[in-house]
Write an enzyme that holds these catalytic residues in place. Structure first.
Site, PDB file in Angstrom:
ATOM      1  N   HIS A   1       0.827  -1.208   0.000  1.00  0.00           N
ATOM      2  CA  HIS A   1       0.000   0.000   0.000  1.00  0.00           C
ATOM      3  C   HIS A   1       0.865   1.263   0.000  1.00  0.00           C
ATOM      4  CE1 HIS A   1      -3.747  -2.065   1.937  1.00  0.00           C
ATOM      5  NE2 HIS A   1      -3.778  -2.097   0.626  1.00  0.00           N
TER       6      HIS A   1
ATOM      7  N   PRO B   1       0.783   3.599   3.232  1.00  0.00           N
ATOM      8  CA  PRO B   1       0.446   2.459   4.077  1.00  0.00           C
ATOM      9  C   PRO B   1      -0.265   2.919   5.349  1.00  0.00           C
ATOM     10  CG  PRO B   1       2.739   3.045   4.382  1.00  0.00           C
ATOM     11  CD  PRO B   1       2.201   3.961   3.299  1.00  0.00           C
ATOM     12  N   SER B   2      -0.878   1.968   6.039  1.00  0.00           N
ATOM     13  CA  SER B   2      -1.554   2.310   7.295  1.00  0.00           C
ATOM     14  C   SER B   2      -0.559   2.454   8.437  1.00  0.00           C
ATOM     15  CB  SER B   2      -2.610   1.254   7.640  1.00  0.00           C
ATOM     16  OG  SER B   2      -2.012  -0.032   7.695  1.00  0.00           O
TER      17      SER B   2
ATOM     18  N   TYR C   1       4.006   2.768   9.030  1.00  0.00           N
ATOM     19  CA  TYR C   1       5.239   2.996   8.287  1.00  0.00           C
ATOM     20  C   TYR C   1       6.374   2.066   8.752  1.00  0.00           C
ATOM     21  CZ  TYR C   1       2.844   6.856   6.134  1.00  0.00           C
ATOM     22  OH  TYR C   1       1.949   7.600   5.407  1.00  0.00           O
ATOM     23  N   HIS C   2       6.164   0.790   8.517  1.00  0.00           N
ATOM     24  CA  HIS C   2       7.180  -0.245   8.617  1.00  0.00           C
ATOM     25  C   HIS C   2       6.858  -1.188   7.471  1.00  0.00           C
ATOM     26  CE1 HIS C   2       9.979  -3.046  10.756  1.00  0.00           C
ATOM     27  NE2 HIS C   2       9.320  -3.910   9.995  1.00  0.00           N
TER      28      HIS C   2
ATOM     29  N   HIS D   1       5.796  -3.722   4.851  1.00  0.00           N
ATOM     30  CA  HIS D   1       5.060  -4.977   4.931  1.00  0.00           C
ATOM     31  C   HIS D   1       4.367  -5.228   3.600  1.00  0.00           C
ATOM     32  CE1 HIS D   1       2.347  -1.727   6.170  1.00  0.00           C
ATOM     33  NE2 HIS D   1       1.338  -2.470   5.739  1.00  0.00           N
ATOM     34  N   VAL D   2       4.087  -6.497   3.337  1.00  0.00           N
ATOM     35  CA  VAL D   2       3.451  -6.910   2.091  1.00  0.00           C
ATOM     36  C   VAL D   2       2.157  -7.634   2.418  1.00  0.00           C
ATOM     37  CG1 VAL D   2       3.663  -8.379   0.038  1.00  0.00           C
ATOM     38  CG2 VAL D   2       5.651  -7.100   0.877  1.00  0.00           C
TER      39      VAL D   2
END
Length: 326
Positions: free
Chosen positions: A249, A252-253, A255-256, A258-259
């Protein structure tokens, strides 16, 4: 993001069933008939504390009928048929189900205590298309990301250090630069394969979003792709690798890096797989490998932004919303 901060963190105690029954309703923040879900704002007090009730957000979603309960559904689980109408050979009913702990009626996510940022995020809001140029990212978005306190993603570090949710991990690749943890997303009931939703969270902490990616991260991205497409069909028989959608995303929701991993038939994730939100992992790899090693530092990215998002006012002020002239 020091290890000292992580070591000092505390895991919040989960409220008991009796405490949840005392949830004080305030208002409905949002609802989605497609997913049979609703988001409720209320107050919740801990029985072990003298503090006043704190804001809480409760996300409720009715669950799909599981394949294991279908053979006995009509005989054992349906308590009452309520006829609502009929026409020729067509007959319509509502129904009531008996209670069975093996087949829950709904799932819930509780955010408690909830902050104003949580309330804004889960409230209904108008959404707009934004064009994020590299300059806008560097001057507006990146400073915002850097201003977010580490505590906001402490729950991620709890997973990576196995302080929390360790029993839900289905795969871990421990290598520091290309390793990750794979676990079910809370949106998935872990039963209905067509709704499969997993999340791969990388161990390394130097990638916050797609903008940070360059060609040096290709070993990580390719390892994520290879390991997930190999593992998931083995873990969940009946799912093929060509039925899996791997994507990232932006924004992203959290900020680390991830997929997201979902089944192709899982198309009810609100905004999650939409154009201007999801970027396929295969496309990310190809862009970095074949077009430019710093592709995502140079590209203009288009995405959806809600009116309640902390970035929206600045984006609106500088004219980043999509118009006929942009």
């Amino acid at each position: 993001m020091s290890s000292q901060n992580n070591d000092d963190s505390k895991i919040q105690r989960a409220p008991t069933s009796e405490e949840l029954k005392k949830f004080e309703f305030i208002q409905v923040l949002n609802e989605d008939p497609r997913t049979k879900g609703v988001c409720i704002l209320g107050k919740l007090k801990s029985s072990s504390s003298s503090e006043d009730p704190k804001d809480a957000i409760l996300l409720l979603e009715k669950l799909h009928f599981g394949s294991q309960e279908l053979p006995n559904l009509l005989k054992e689980r349906i308590l009452q048929w309520i006829s609502t109408d009929n026409n020729d050979i067509y007959h319509w009913y509502n129904g009531l189900l008996t209670k069975d702990e093996k087949f829950p009626d709904f799932k819930a996510t509780l955010i408690w205590p909830a902050t104003e940022a949580h309330i804004r995020k889960y409230s209904f809001q108008p959404r707009f298309l934004i064009r994020e140029t590299p300059h806008i990212y560097e001057t507006i978005v990146k400073p915002y990301i850097e201003s977010i306190p580490t505590s906001r993603i402490q729950w991620v570090y709890n997973i990576l250090s196995k302080k929390s949710e360790s029993e839900r991990i289905v795969l871990e690749v421990e290598e520091e630069s290309t390793g990750f943890i794979l676990l079910p997303d809370m949106k998935w009931d872990t039963v209905t394969l067509e709704n499969l939703y997993l999340v791969a969270i990388v161990h390394r902490r130097d990638i916050r979003c797609i903008r940070d990616l360059n060609d040096t991260h290709l070993p990580l991205l390719k390892n994520l792709r290879r390991q997930i497409l190999h593992f998931v069909p083995q873990k969940y028989p009946g799912i093929r690798s060509d039925e899996l959608r791997l994507f990232v995303h932006h924004l992203p929701s959290y900020y680390h890096f991830h997929v997201h991993v979902t089944h192709l038939r899982n198309d009810t994730i609100t905004g999650g797989i939409a154009i201007a939100k999801a970027y396929l992992l295969d496309d990310i790899i190809e862009n970095l490998e074949k077009f430019a090693k710093d592709y995502y530092k140079k590209a203009t990215l288009t995405y959806v932004l809600g009116e309640n998002d902390p970035l929206f006012s600045q984006m609106n002020d500088i004219g980043a919303r999509v118009t006929a002239d942009t």
